[in-house]
Design a protein around this motif. Structure first.
Motif, PDB file in Angstrom:
ATOM      1  N   ALA A  40     -20.247  28.233   2.223  1.00  0.00           N
ATOM      2  CA  ALA A  40     -18.974  27.775   1.668  1.00  0.00           C
ATOM      3  C   ALA A  40     -18.020  28.964   1.571  1.00  0.00           C
ATOM      4  CB  ALA A  40     -19.181  27.161   0.284  1.00  0.00           C
ATOM      5  N   ASN A  42     -13.674  30.101   0.900  1.00  0.00           N
ATOM      6  CA  ASN A  42     -12.313  29.764   0.494  1.00  0.00           C
ATOM      7  C   ASN A  42     -11.366  30.593   1.335  1.00  0.00           C
ATOM      8  OD1 ASN A  42     -12.934  27.972  -1.729  1.00  0.00           O
ATOM      9  ND2 ASN A  42     -13.648  29.782  -2.801  1.00  0.00           N
ATOM     10  N   LYS A  44      -6.990  30.687   3.120  1.00  0.00           N
ATOM     11  CA  LYS A  44      -5.606  30.209   3.017  1.00  0.00           C
ATOM     12  C   LYS A  44      -5.071  29.971   4.420  1.00  0.00           C
ATOM     13  CE  LYS A  44      -3.973  34.953   2.330  1.00  0.00           C
ATOM     14  NZ  LYS A  44      -5.226  35.527   2.709  1.00  0.00           N
ATOM     15  N   VAL A  84      -4.001  22.712   4.949  1.00  0.00           N
ATOM     16  CA  VAL A  84      -4.668  22.734   3.650  1.00  0.00           C
ATOM     17  C   VAL A  84      -5.691  21.609   3.585  1.00  0.00           C
ATOM     18  CG1 VAL A  84      -4.276  22.384   1.165  1.00  0.00           C
ATOM     19  CG2 VAL A  84      -2.657  23.743   2.506  1.00  0.00           C
ATOM     20  N   GLY A  85      -6.809  21.865   2.930  1.00  0.00           N
ATOM     21  CA  GLY A  85      -7.790  20.814   2.726  1.00  0.00           C
ATOM     22  C   GLY A  85      -9.204  21.358   2.595  1.00  0.00           C
ATOM     23  N   LEU A  86     -10.120  20.435   2.366  1.00  0.00           N
ATOM     24  CA  LEU A  86     -11.552  20.746   2.333  1.00  0.00           C
ATOM     25  C   LEU A  86     -12.123  20.255   3.659  1.00  0.00           C
ATOM     26  CD1 LEU A  86     -14.249  21.554   1.025  1.00  0.00           C
ATOM     27  CD2 LEU A  86     -14.339  19.270   0.035  1.00  0.00           C
ATOM     28  N   GLU A  88     -15.455  19.985   5.885  1.00  0.00           N
ATOM     29  CA  GLU A  88     -16.903  20.087   6.020  1.00  0.00           C
ATOM     30  C   GLU A  88     -17.205  20.064   7.506  1.00  0.00           C
ATOM     31  OE1 GLU A  88     -18.957  17.345   3.526  1.00  0.00           O
ATOM     32  OE2 GLU A  88     -17.918  18.079   1.739  1.00  0.00           O
ATOM     33  N   ARG A 100     -18.844  24.466   4.784  1.00  0.00           N
ATOM     34  CA  ARG A 100     -17.510  23.959   4.433  1.00  0.00           C
ATOM     35  C   ARG A 100     -16.551  25.113   4.190  1.00  0.00           C
ATOM     36  NH1 ARG A 100     -20.619  23.105   0.077  1.00  0.00           N
ATOM     37  NH2 ARG A 100     -19.997  24.040  -1.872  1.00  0.00           N
ATOM     38  N   THR A 102     -12.677  25.646   2.284  1.00  0.00           N
ATOM     39  CA  THR A 102     -11.579  25.122   1.489  1.00  0.00           C
ATOM     40  C   THR A 102     -10.359  25.972   1.800  1.00  0.00           C
ATOM     41  OG1 THR A 102     -13.110  24.475  -0.257  1.00  0.00           O
ATOM     42  CG2 THR A 102     -10.779  24.603  -0.851  1.00  0.00           C
ATOM     43  N   GLU A 104      -6.394  26.677   1.048  1.00  0.00           N
ATOM     44  CA  GLU A 104      -5.319  26.457   0.065  1.00  0.00           C
ATOM     45  C   GLU A 104      -4.000  26.901   0.630  1.00  0.00           C
ATOM     46  OE1 GLU A 104      -6.680  28.655  -3.300  1.00  0.00           O
ATOM     47  OE2 GLU A 104      -8.116  27.119  -3.837  1.00  0.00           O
TER      48      GLU A 104
END
Length: 104
Positions: A40, A42, A44, A84-86, A88, A100, A102, A104
């Motif tokens: 996972a 994160n 941008k 933008v989004g999640l 998977e 996944r 994420t 932002e």
């Protein structure tokens, strides 16, 4: 002489330009023994994900209805994130491989 209104607009523009100029990053995901690592992340918009496939098998990073990146055995491939989004994703050749991101 500039009015106060134009002075405030100028300050606002300068402050917002500073926020927009954030440096995009490259985030590395290693594939080893049929596992994405990290699983996972994160990120941008504008960041790049680079997958490094150390396995002897080809893999993909596939989002159903979205993007797909092919990583041949022993090679790397990358994708610049644009929304933008999640997300998977999984390997189309080995569906048990999942991860996944994420954005932002």
């Amino acid at each position: 002489m500039l009015s106060r209104r134009y002075l405030w607009i100028g300050i606002f523009v300068v402050m917002n330009l500073g926020a927009v100029q954030a440096q995009a990053e490259t985030i590395q995901v290693t594939i080893d023994k049929l596992v994405f690592s990290p699983v996972a992340i994160n990120a941008k918009i504008g960041d790049t994900i680079e997958w490094v496939n150390t396995d002897i098998l080809d893999h993909t990073a596939t989002v159903k209805g979205g993007w797909e990146v092919l990583m041949p055995a022993g090679k790397s491939a990358s994708l610049v994130l644009q929304e933008v989004g999640l997300f998977e994703y999984y390997c189309r050749f080995h569906p048990n491989m999942k991860a996944r991101v994420t954005v932002e």
